[in-house]
Motif scaffolding. Structure first.
Motif, PDB file in Angstrom:
ATOM      1  N   SER A   7       9.048   3.782   2.212  1.00  0.00           N
ATOM      2  CA  SER A   7       8.603   4.691   1.182  1.00  0.00           C
ATOM      3  C   SER A   7       7.185   3.932   0.879  1.00  0.00           C
ATOM      4  O   SER A   7       6.254   3.768   0.476  1.00  0.00           O
ATOM      5  CB  SER A   7       9.002   5.277   0.255  1.00  0.00           C
ATOM      6  N   VAL A   8       7.459   2.746   0.578  1.00  0.00           N
ATOM      7  CA  VAL A   8       6.671   1.845   0.129  1.00  0.00           C
ATOM      8  C   VAL A   8       5.574   1.271   0.115  1.00  0.00           C
ATOM      9  O   VAL A   8       4.763   1.485   0.141  1.00  0.00           O
ATOM     10  CB  VAL A   8       8.100   0.656  -1.198  1.00  0.00           C
ATOM     11  N   SER A 203       8.447  15.739   5.103  1.00  0.00           N
ATOM     12  CA  SER A 203       8.713  16.446   5.722  1.00  0.00           C
ATOM     13  C   SER A 203       9.039  14.738   7.285  1.00  0.00           C
ATOM     14  O   SER A 203      10.454  14.633   7.281  1.00  0.00           O
ATOM     15  CB  SER A 203       7.840  16.764   6.471  1.00  0.00           C
ATOM     16  N   LEU A 204       8.385  13.684   7.097  1.00  0.00           N
ATOM     17  CA  LEU A 204       9.208  12.531   7.624  1.00  0.00           C
ATOM     18  C   LEU A 204       9.434  12.063   7.148  1.00  0.00           C
ATOM     19  O   LEU A 204      10.775  10.707   8.059  1.00  0.00           O
ATOM     20  CB  LEU A 204       7.726  11.712   8.299  1.00  0.00           C
ATOM     21  N   ALA A 205       9.411  11.896   6.291  1.00  0.00           N
ATOM     22  CA  ALA A 205      11.283  11.189   5.166  1.00  0.00           C
ATOM     23  C   ALA A 205      11.572  11.506   5.502  1.00  0.00           C
ATOM     24  O   ALA A 205      13.447  10.617   5.457  1.00  0.00           O
ATOM     25  CB  ALA A 205       9.965  10.404   3.361  1.00  0.00           C
ATOM     26  N   THR A 225       5.067   4.634   9.001  1.00  0.00           N
ATOM     27  CA  THR A 225       3.372   4.087   9.088  1.00  0.00           C
ATOM     28  C   THR A 225       2.600   5.453   9.799  1.00  0.00           C
ATOM     29  O   THR A 225       1.826   6.247   9.087  1.00  0.00           O
ATOM     30  CB  THR A 225       3.176   3.545  10.366  1.00  0.00           C
ATOM     31  N   VAL A 226       4.322   6.494  10.297  1.00  0.00           N
ATOM     32  CA  VAL A 226       4.075   7.547  10.250  1.00  0.00           C
ATOM     33  C   VAL A 226       3.365   8.714   9.882  1.00  0.00           C
ATOM     34  O   VAL A 226       2.244   9.271  10.176  1.00  0.00           O
ATOM     35  CB  VAL A 226       5.317   7.933  11.991  1.00  0.00           C
ATOM     36  N   PRO A 227       3.865   8.652   9.172  1.00  0.00           N
ATOM     37  CA  PRO A 227       2.923   9.383   7.889  1.00  0.00           C
ATOM     38  C   PRO A 227       1.056   9.300   7.504  1.00  0.00           C
ATOM     39  O   PRO A 227       0.739  10.540   7.194  1.00  0.00           O
ATOM     40  CB  PRO A 227       3.565   9.488   6.251  1.00  0.00           C
ATOM     41  N   VAL A 228       1.254   8.614   7.056  1.00  0.00           N
ATOM     42  CA  VAL A 228      -0.484   7.910   6.988  1.00  0.00           C
ATOM     43  C   VAL A 228      -0.943   7.990   8.618  1.00  0.00           C
ATOM     44  O   VAL A 228      -2.270   8.735   8.433  1.00  0.00           O
ATOM     45  CB  VAL A 228      -0.299   7.065   6.799  1.00  0.00           C
TER      46      VAL A 228
END
Length: 243
Positions: A7-8, A203-205, A225-228
């Motif tokens: 997350s960080v 959602s992705l977390a 990287t996927v959420p970004v």
């Protein structure tokens, strides 16, 4: 790599996009390249793909190709040539599987994993497209900051609906606040951008929090990287809807 560390890292990557967008299109394009490469390097490990080198190269090639196509496209719609890039990526995914040495195990799963990686990598180009839109850097910065805020909340001990609700609300507030401070975008647009960012990150977390391979270094980097990456194409769509 723990969920908190991922997350960080997500927050840091989103902050990178925000800063790059603030300084112009060229730095933003550089940030998009970083997102594509981070996605591609760890994606084969994250998805348990065979022939990891070839699969990672394929994801990177299509993602970078999509960014280049968006950058050189003149006029609207700026994403009009992107379907061709995706179609070529799908074709290359099948060619890559045919080129694998026998025995070719898990063909369907491998193709599916490569295609999903291609979709994520192509999504990175949405940041560049949003930066070239009428709202420009303001929309990109608002969404990127919202993603960073949501990711920071996900790194806290808050879990369940309390964590999800807090992340979404704070991301929406951050998007609206940044939009209010920037020209060329109004606060309701920033609010919607932040809301979408919060939903995507939470959602992705939740999804990648249950994937064992995210304990690997590069796989974890790809998951972070996927959420970004996904946020790029979604915020472009939001920009079109509210524009």
């Amino acid at each position: 790599m723990t969920a908190t560390t991922r997350s960080v890292l997500t927050a840091c990557l989103a902050a990178m996009v925000a800063v790059a967008a603030y300084f112009g299109t060229v730095p933003l394009a550089g940030a998009v390249v970083v997102l594509v490469l981070l996605t591609a390097i760890g994606w084969p490990g994250l998805m348990h793909l065979h022939a990891r080198g070839a699969s990672g190269f394929l994801v990177a090639l299509v993602g970078l190709g999509a960014a280049l196509v968006v950058d050189v496209t003149d006029g609207e719609p700026v994403l009009r040539n992107l379907p061709v890039v995706v179609a070529m990526g799908l074709l290359l995914a099948f060619v890559n599987e045919l080129a694998r040495r026998r025995p070719r195990e898990d063909l369907v799963a491998n193709v599916s994993g490569e295609v999903s990686g291609i979709v994520v990598a192509v999504g990175c180009s949405g940041w560049l497209a949003a930066g070239l839109s009428e709202e420009g850097a303001a929309l990109v910065v608002s969404c990127a900051v919202a993603i960073a805020v949501a990711a920071v909340v996900c790194s806290t001990p808050l879990r369940g609906w309390a964590g999800i609700g807090s992340a979404v609300v704070l991301a929406a507030a951050a998007g609206a606040g940044v939009a209010r401070a920037l020209p060329r975008i109004d606060w309701p647009s920033g609010l919607w951008a932040g809301l979408v960012a919060g939903v995507v990150v939470t959602s992705l977390a939740a999804l990648f929090g249950h994937v064992p391979t995210t304990r690997g270094r590069w796989a974890s980097a790809s998951a972070a990287t996927v959420p970004v990456a996904v946020g790029g194409i979604l915020i472009f769509v939001v920009g079109r809807l509210i524009g």
